[in-house]
Design an enzyme around this catalytic site. Structure first.
Site: not given
Ligand code: NAD
Length: 358
Positions: A141, A191, A223, A247, A251
């Site tokens: 970001y 990852k 994942d 992020d 959620d």
């Protein structure tokens, strides 16, 4: 204790839920003998309307000088035009950078009476108590170069995923510190099979674990983590990860609790005020109708007391009162009930011992 708290109610349901949390803070102050003063400021769409920017320098300075900042939510259809250069979220990013808050904490617990509000099977939800820690000021970001350009007649978009060792180290240190007072298990999500920044993350996680032999460390690919969060969520204790993975996973984790309206967050740095906000957005579809669930913001106020004002007893009192209010049947519309925003707060206050009745 005396404390100055900056309130940034923001847009949509933000002002409604922040007002409720202030009532609970005032009740705690009265009950435990503290004095909280509040400075209310504009941030987000309301600031764009008044000042042309989502966060002014004066408001940031007020926040930096405060003991803590309590935020509602920002944004809404009025400011959603993708072509505009000024957006409410710029206020959030500016605030995080300006306060140096690099770790976002989202505790996720499932109240036993709300298992049916979650889309998961009840047997998956027993014992879920996860602290998700998301790195907040690095990664994709913020990395440069970033932008869009036309190259040989084709349009190209670029974002850069960059992490420095110190950015990873400080958030992992916090994760291990917080795990020590919980079930002593850290899952570091990356990852590393594909990304260089993840291989650096994993190396630093391993060396941090070596300095904390009492804490068990698991490395997990993002994942796999996204799958395990819904297939065996009770197995997680502290989950720590970089900005974009966090992020998304935060959620996903919020679904476990049954409603976004229930969940709080804290954003912390090494020093200076912390930033506290519910995880939900400004919910323009229900704004101004007395339907918003204030519990996520009330629980954010509890985190504020614990992490910025060092008042763990008072924080626990709010958390217990929220728990008891839910056990006693307080249910806003997002939880399948009919309790209004103010009725939800009244239920919490009743269980804090500060109101006559629900
Ligand atoms: P949202 O979280 O605002 O709403 C999603 C759904 O959840 C809606 O149906 C809403 O009514 C419901 N909901 C959310 N909070 C609730 C609460 N406390 N009580 C009851 N129901 C609640 O997400 P969205 O609709 O995708 O976004 C709306 C606006 O909020 C957008 O402009 C978005 O950019 C902004 N947003 C802001 C933040 C923030 O301020 N941190 C975070 C996410 C989204």
């Amino acid at each position: 204790m005396k404390a100055n708290i900056v309130l940034l109610p923001g847009d949509g349901i933000g002002p409604e839920v922040v007002a409720e949390a202030v009532q609970v803070l005032d009740a705690v102050a009265a009950q435990f003998g503290h004095e909280f003063t509040y400075t209310e400021r504009l941030m987000g769409g309301c600031s764009i309307d008044r000042h042309g920017v989502a966060l002014t320098g004066e408001v940031l300075a007020d926040c930096q000088a405060a003991d803590a900042v309590l935020l509602g939510a920002v944004g809404g259809p009025k400011w959603d035009d993708p072509a505009t250069k000024v957006r409410p979220e710029q206020g959030l990013l500016g605030l995080r950078k300006g306060l140096g808050v690099y770790a976002n904490l989202r505790p996720v617990r499932v109240h036993p009476d709300l298992v049916n509000a979650s889309p998961l099977k009840p047997e998956k939800l027993g014992g879920v108590d996860i602290l998700v820690i998301r790195e907040l000021t690095g990664g994709l970001y913020f990395g440069q170069p970033k932008g869009r350009s036309i190259v040989d007649g084709r349009e190209r978009g670029v974002d850069t995923l960059e992490y420095w060792d110190y950015e990873i180290q400080r958030v992992l240190d916090l994760a291990f510190r917080l795990a020590a007072s919980r079930r002593k298990k850290v899952t570091s999500v990356d990852k590393a099979n594909v990304l260089e920044s993840s291989r650096l993350w994993r190396k630093i996680a391993a060396s941090t674990a070596a300095a904390h032999p009492e804490i068990a460390l698991d490395h997990m690919l993002v994942d796999t983590a996204s799958m395990r969060l819904i297939s065996s969520p009770a197995a997680f204790d502290v989950l720590v990860t970089e900005n974009m993975f966090g992020d998304i996973l935060t959620d996903e984790a919020s679904v476990l609790a049954g409603s976004m309206g229930l969940l709080p967050s804290a954003s912390l740095g090494d020093s200076g005020p912390g930033l506290y906000e519910p995880i939900h957005g400004s919910a323009p579809d229900i704004a101004g109708r007395g339907l918003a669930n204030p519990l996520g913001t009330i629980l954010s106020a509890a985190l504020l007391l614990r992490h910025s004002l060092n008042l763990p007893r008072e924080a626990a009192a709010i958390e217990a009162a929220v728990n008891d209010a839910l056990s006693a049947g307080a249910r806003s519309a997002d939880l399948g009930g009919r309790s209004s925003t103010t009725a939800m707060t009244a239920a919490v206050l009743a269980h804090l011992g500060a109101a006559e009745s629900v």
